[in-house]
Design a protein around this motif. Structure first.
Motif, PDB file in Angstrom:
ATOM      1  N   VAL A 299       4.967  -0.939   9.182  1.00 60.90           N
ATOM      2  CA  VAL A 299       4.558  -1.124   9.621  1.00 60.90           C
ATOM      3  C   VAL A 299       2.760  -2.478   9.312  1.00 60.90           C
ATOM      4  CG1 VAL A 299       3.183  -1.635  12.147  1.00 60.90           C
ATOM      5  CG2 VAL A 299       4.554   0.138  11.646  1.00 60.90           C
ATOM      6  N   SER A 300       2.018  -2.485   8.502  1.00 58.80           N
ATOM      7  CA  SER A 300       0.826  -2.841   8.495  1.00 58.80           C
ATOM      8  C   SER A 300       1.613  -3.823   6.996  1.00 58.80           C
ATOM      9  CB  SER A 300       0.012  -2.713   8.306  1.00 58.80           C
ATOM     10  OG  SER A 300      -0.240  -1.582   7.456  1.00 58.80           O
ATOM     11  N   GLY A 301       2.450  -3.882   6.176  1.00 54.41           N
ATOM     12  CA  GLY A 301       2.999  -3.625   4.987  1.00 54.41           C
ATOM     13  C   GLY A 301       1.524  -3.668   3.883  1.00 54.41           C
ATOM     14  N   SER A 302       0.941  -3.306   3.595  1.00 54.93           N
ATOM     15  CA  SER A 302      -0.385  -1.740   3.296  1.00 54.93           C
ATOM     16  C   SER A 302       0.190  -1.659   1.871  1.00 54.93           C
ATOM     17  CB  SER A 302      -0.865  -1.317   4.331  1.00 54.93           C
ATOM     18  OG  SER A 302      -2.120  -2.374   4.692  1.00 54.93           O
ATOM     19  N   HIS A 303       0.094  -1.367   1.004  1.00 57.45           N
ATOM     20  CA  HIS A 303       0.141  -0.767  -0.107  1.00 57.45           C
ATOM     21  C   HIS A 303      -0.690  -0.183  -0.764  1.00 57.45           C
ATOM     22  CE1 HIS A 303       3.135  -4.093  -1.706  1.00 57.45           C
ATOM     23  NE2 HIS A 303       2.380  -4.547  -1.038  1.00 57.45           N
ATOM     24  N   CYS A 304      -0.444   1.406  -0.908  1.00 59.38           N
ATOM     25  CA  CYS A 304      -1.014   2.115  -1.263  1.00 59.38           C
ATOM     26  C   CYS A 304      -0.509   3.912  -2.491  1.00 59.38           C
ATOM     27  CB  CYS A 304      -0.998   3.503   0.236  1.00 59.38           C
ATOM     28  SG  CYS A 304      -1.501   3.213   1.872  1.00 59.38           S
ATOM     29  N   SER A 305      -1.736   3.652  -3.246  1.00 57.87           N
ATOM     30  CA  SER A 305      -0.983   4.175  -4.812  1.00 57.87           C
ATOM     31  C   SER A 305      -0.899   5.850  -4.091  1.00 57.87           C
ATOM     32  CB  SER A 305      -1.090   3.567  -5.445  1.00 57.87           C
ATOM     33  OG  SER A 305      -1.691   2.006  -5.773  1.00 57.87           O
TER      34      SER A 305
END
Length: 730
Positions: free
Chosen positions: A183-189
């Motif tokens: 939804v937000s397009g945030s990137h989480c490693s």
């Protein structure tokens, strides 16, 4: 791995056996100290002679021992040298085996894309989920503000990372996983994160000689925004579509696209990176990065650099993109007029009689109204007729644009001398009600008397900042040719009376007029130029059947026609029509100008040549993909060509394709490349002359390629019997 270890073990055994045999009975025999001393001092090693006394023999034996002692260090040196050489060979073989293993592991590096198979409960304290990817559990950190939407949409999340063979060359190691919030397009490693330039080694790294067939990457970038006005407005979403093509012989591995701001408004947010992965030779891959604005943005030129990374170090050249943000300016929706119709024909509302009301609403502000809804609310004692429409929805209401809301009502006998109909409205940022007061049993205005009041729209003052310079609007070449005997007609209809408009059509026509003057050399007085409400059906007839016929010199004059606006198909006969400002695409025969009629009018001129530039399509949709026809689907018709050999037609589309706008350039796609070609870009052989064929080829190539970047399909078409005719000389 098992095979490699076994090989190294066998090498060690063989080397050990060889070294042991070299000290015992190997054909390449190592001489002992006794043998060396005997070869050097043979007289000391002969048996006791019968003529030699015991004392002399003992003295000789003593010298023999001293000789052996003298060669002992030399023997030890030989033994050490042999041992060192054996160890060197063992190490060399071991290093060769390790290098081959390392090369195989390095070459096995591959990007992978996966999905989240399951998700556990959220730990608010740790701000983390436990997820399952590829059958393995992982912990991924997700901010609390985004956790709920992440869990609700986790099946749509994109997971990218890398895999590489382990030392056994049979199982895989997975690392550098990254999940993109759906939804937000945030990137989480998550998971193991490490550099991917090579494997971590114990001790000094092993030098590996590896061969790579390099890719050859090129990158194309297109910026688009949702409402198609050429600006990224406050609260609007934009997209940068990046297409990377590999024209080399080797695959590109681990391609990642990065978006870096050089100058931007504080209210602009964006996706910083997108993972593409492998691009095989001869193929293309695309990624879309979103750019969003909040309501606080100001008018500003925003510049970004788009670059890419590739695992082996063969990225494409960076590309820069610029766009202009536009501050939030609210719309102003007003009720500007109304009219009524009754079954009796009189414009009087009477109790118990069905009355049709047509209310005209208009956006009199400078900002567009988006997702507009209208709802008709009747007072007590007034009822809707059974067939009446009570609500209306419109995608966009642009500044100055109006719509007619038609509904039918029946007043009861209990109503007063005046009734008030409240027309409620809402759009993305505003809402309100528009009261419509209707007198009972008094003459009112009829529908035929509807007009838009002549009130000027209020202007909004914006900061004086430089706008993005559109390249075709500057450095327009001025040719020396003066064509006083030639004529042109330029029509551009952006705002239509009855249907959604054609984005940038007015701007296209205005700049095309400038090109006709400067590049083609036609005097301004020889150009019939009209836009928007001035392009009625009558103007078509005046321009082509009157104005041109009175001026064109037969066999001498060259005539140029440019049209940007709606086209529409007539479904029964499958004919094509140009739609004037007051026309209706659903009734093209009655309100449009037939394309074959245009060609007949042009044929009747007996001009030396006629050139038509047609930036319109006949699919029943506009540049923003809004359907104009009642059946709301694209229509396929074959548009007939010109009737005579001296008429050349450059068309924006073929078949059921839609003629697109290019928001980044603030022009229609066809019109932009038409003017770009006339700047001299269509001069393919550099002879400072542009022929019909050169311009046609330039349009076909560039319109098609750029339409693909905009997720459209559009192919320009040339119809001519004289493709070597010269259009422009510089």
């Amino acid at each position: 791995m098992k095979n490699a270890v076994k090989t190294i073990f066998l090498l060690n055994v063989v080397l050990t056996l060889c070294l042991a045999q070299s000290n015992v009975s190997n054909p390449v025999k190592i001489k002992g100290p006794n043998t060396i001393a005997k070869e050097r001092y043979p007289e000391l090693f002969t048996p006791k002679d019968e003529f030699e006394t015991d004392a002399e023999y003992q003295a000789r034996l003593k010298k023999q021992k001293e000789a052996i002692a003298r060669v002992e260090p030399e023997f030890k040196a030989i033994i050490k040298a042999r041992a060192d050489e054996a160890e060197r060979q063992r190490k060399a073989l071991a290093e060769a085996a390790e290098s081959e293993l390392h090369a195989k592991i390095t070459a096995s590096l591959r990007p992978v894309t996966m999905s989240i198979e399951s998700i556990g409960a959220y730990s608010a304290n740790d701000e983390a989920f436990q997820i399952t990817v590829n059958g393995q559990p992982y912990i991924v950190k997700v901010p609390r503000s985004e956790a709920r939407s992440f869990k609700e949409n986790y099946t749509l999340a994109q997971v990218g990372g890398y895999k590489q063979l382990k030392r056994d060359l049979q199982t895989w190691e997975f690392f550098n996983f990254e999940v993109i919030h759906p939804v937000s397009g945030s990137h989480c490693s998550f998971g193991t994160q490490k550099k991917i330039s090579g494997l971590a080694q114990t001790g000094a790294p092993v030098a590996v000689s590896k061969s790579v067939i390099p890719p050859e990457l090129t990158m194309r970038v297109a910026f688009s925004e949702s409402n198609g006005n050429g600006f990224l407005d406050a609260g609007e979403k934009g997209q940068v579509k990046v297409t990377i093509t590999n024209s080399g012989k080797g695959s590109a591995i681990g391609v990642t696209v990065n978006l870096k701001p050089e100058a931007k408004d504080a209210g602009v947010t964006f996706d910083a990176t997108k993972f593409i992965g492998e691009i095989p030779a001869g193929q293309s891959r695309s990624a879309t990065l979103e750019i969003n604005t909040n309501k606080s943005v100001q008018r500003k030129i925003n510049q970004f650099t788009i670059s890419a990374m590739e695992t082996y170090g063969f990225p494409p050249d960076p590309v820069q993109v610029s766009f202009e943000t536009y501050p939030f300016i609210p719309p102003k929706i007003e009720l500007v007029d109304y009219g009524i119709t009754t079954a009796t024909g009189e414009a009087v509302i009477r109790p118990g009689v069905n009355v049709e009301v047509q209310a005209r609403v208009q956006n009199r502000g400078q900002g567009s109204a988006e997702k507009v809804n209208f709802k008709i609310n009747l007072p007590d004692g007034v009822y809707f007729a059974p067939e009446s429409k009570t609500e209306y929805q419109f995608g966009t209401l642009k500044p100055g644009e109006y719509k007619d809301l038609v509904f039918s009502l029946i007043p009861s006998k209990r109503v007063a001398k005046e009734i008030t109909v409240n027309i409620g409205f809402s759009e993305e940022n505003t809402s309100g009600a528009l009261p419509l007061n209707l007198a009972i049993e008094k003459p009112l205005k009829t529908v035929g008397q509807l007009v838009v009041k002549g009130q000027e729209l209020s202007q909004t003052t914006l900061p004086d900042v430089a706008t993005v310079s559109v390249d075709i609007e500057k450095d327009i070449p001025q040719t020396k040719t003066l064509r006083a005997q030639d004529f042109a007609v330029v029509f551009g209809i952006e705002m239509y009376k009855n249907v959604p408009g054609v984005t940038f059509a007015r701007r296209d026509a205005q700049w095309m007029k400038t090109y006709i003057e400067k590049v083609l050399g036609i005097p301004a007085g020889n150009i019939y130029f009209k836009t928007d409400a001035d392009v009625s059906l009558a103007e078509f007839r005046v321009a082509f059947s009157g104005w041109l016929q009175k001026r064109v010199q037969k066999g001498v004059s060259n005539v140029y026609i440019y049209y940007a606006g709606h086209g529409a198909p007539e479904l029964k006969e499958k004919k094509a029509y140009l739609i004037p400002y007051d026309g209706n695409p659903n009734y093209p025969e009655q309100s449009g100008y037939e394309l074959t009629k245009l060609y007949e009018d042009l044929n009747a001129l007996d001009a030396k040549t006629v050139t038509v530039f047609l930036d319109a399509c006949f699919s029943g949709a506009n540049r923003d993909k809004e359907m104009l026809l009642a059946d709301a689907r694209p229509i396929m018709i074959e548009v007939e060509g010109p009737l005579t050999g001296n008429v050349t037609v450059f068309s924006a589309t073929s078949g059921s394709q839609i003629a697109s706008a290019w928001p980044e350039k603030k022009h229609g796609l066809f019109s932009y490349f038409l003017m770009k070609g006339l700047q001299n870009m269509a001069d393919s052989n550099g002879d400072r002359v542009i022929t019909v064929r050169e311009l046609g080829d330039y349009l076909q190539t560039n319109v098609s390629q750029t339409a693909g970047l905009l997720d459209r399909e559009q192919t320009s078409v040339l119809q001519t019997n004289d493709d070597q005719r010269v259009l422009v000389k510089y």
